[in-house]
Enzyme design. Structure first.
Site, short mmCIF file in Angstrom:
data_model
loop_
_atom_site.label_atom_id
_atom_site.label_comp_id
_atom_site.label_asym_id
_atom_site.label_seq_id
_atom_site.Cartn_x
_atom_site.Cartn_y
_atom_site.Cartn_z
N ARG A 204 0.85 -1.19 0.00
CA ARG A 204 0.00 0.00 0.00
C ARG A 204 0.88 1.24 0.00
O ARG A 204 1.72 1.41 0.88
CB ARG A 204 -0.89 0.00 1.24
CG ARG A 204 -1.91 1.12 1.27
CD ARG A 204 -2.99 0.83 2.29
NE ARG A 204 -2.63 1.23 3.64
CZ ARG A 204 -3.41 1.06 4.71
NH1 ARG A 204 -4.57 0.42 4.58
NH2 ARG A 204 -3.03 1.45 5.89
N SER B 163 -12.51 -3.44 0.29
CA SER B 163 -12.70 -3.01 1.68
C SER B 163 -14.15 -2.60 1.91
O SER B 163 -14.76 -1.94 1.05
CB SER B 163 -11.80 -1.80 1.98
OG SER B 163 -10.45 -2.16 1.99
N LYS C 38 -4.56 4.72 9.89
CA LYS C 38 -5.34 5.46 8.89
C LYS C 38 -5.92 6.71 9.55
O LYS C 38 -6.66 6.63 10.52
CB LYS C 38 -6.47 4.60 8.31
CG LYS C 38 -5.99 3.53 7.37
CD LYS C 38 -7.12 2.95 6.55
CE LYS C 38 -7.36 3.72 5.27
NZ LYS C 38 -8.29 3.03 4.37
#
Length: 210
Positions: A42, A111, A140
């Site tokens: 990511r 997701s 996050k």
């Protein structure tokens, strides 16, 4: 016949590793040494060239281990890099559009954060459904509301696809996520622990999740 997800799904997050002063390549080599069978890369900030450069490093680091490599967000770059699939969020390509890019043989994950999103994922061509955040998470900045183990149990009733529990998963709580109905747990920050190698921590996770 659905896919079979390994119990541990490490996420190699470029920004997080940079903040901890750890090279992606070293991180990947430690995961290989632990025997990890699935990982996701990511990189939310890097451009295509930077992502492809690191994707090649990870692929080389994992060598012939058989580890399945999933790229976050970028279906096009997953194809160029010769990786095994793509993981999309709610703001990215839809699973069906991602599938058109990566092809029938690659994995597509999605997701989800709400029951409605899980229902839509069940109807899509996605191979697996990530649900979360299961617990509070610090990796996050724009994290969705925590769904808890009850949210994992609820998701299990809404989809027949493999479920990945993500968000705040640690060695202490990983087993509870599997027991709540998840097939796999995604782990980011908990793979780095003071005074312990990434390989040791990953092995601990694999032991707990057996």
């Amino acid at each position: 016949m659905g896919i079979l997800l390994p119990r541990l799904y490490p996420i190699v997050d470029d920004g997080f590793l940079a903040s901890r002063g750890m090279a992606v390549e070293r991180f990947a080599k430690e995961l290989k040494a632990a025997g990890v069978g699935l990982l996701q890369y990511r990189n939310k900030a890097g451009g295509p060239q930077a992502i492809l450069r690191v994707a090649a490093l990870i692929r080389d680091a994992m060598g012939d281990s058989g580890c399945r490599l999933i790229l976050n967000d970028r279906a096009d770059l997953a194809v160029i890099a010769g990786w095994d699939g793509v993981h999309v969020g709610q703001e990215d390509l839809s699973p069906d559009d991602a599938r058109r890019v990566v092809g029938a043989e690659s994995w597509v994950g999605v997701s989800t954060h709400t029951e409605e999103q899980v229902r839509l994922a069940e109807l899509s061509c996605a191979d697996y459904v990530a649900v979360g955040p299961v617990f509070a998470t610090g990796t996050k900045l724009d994290a969705e509301p925590v769904i808890g183990l009850a949210g994992v149990r609820r998701a299990r009733t809404l989809t027949t696809k493999p479920i990945v529990g993500i968000g705040g998963v640690t060695r202490a709580n990983a087993r509870s996520v599997i027991d709540a109905g998840a097939d796999s747990v995604a782990v980011i920050s908990a793979l780095i622990a003071e005074g312990e190698s990434v390989e040791k921590v990953a092995r601990d996770f694999l032991d707990v999740l057996r």
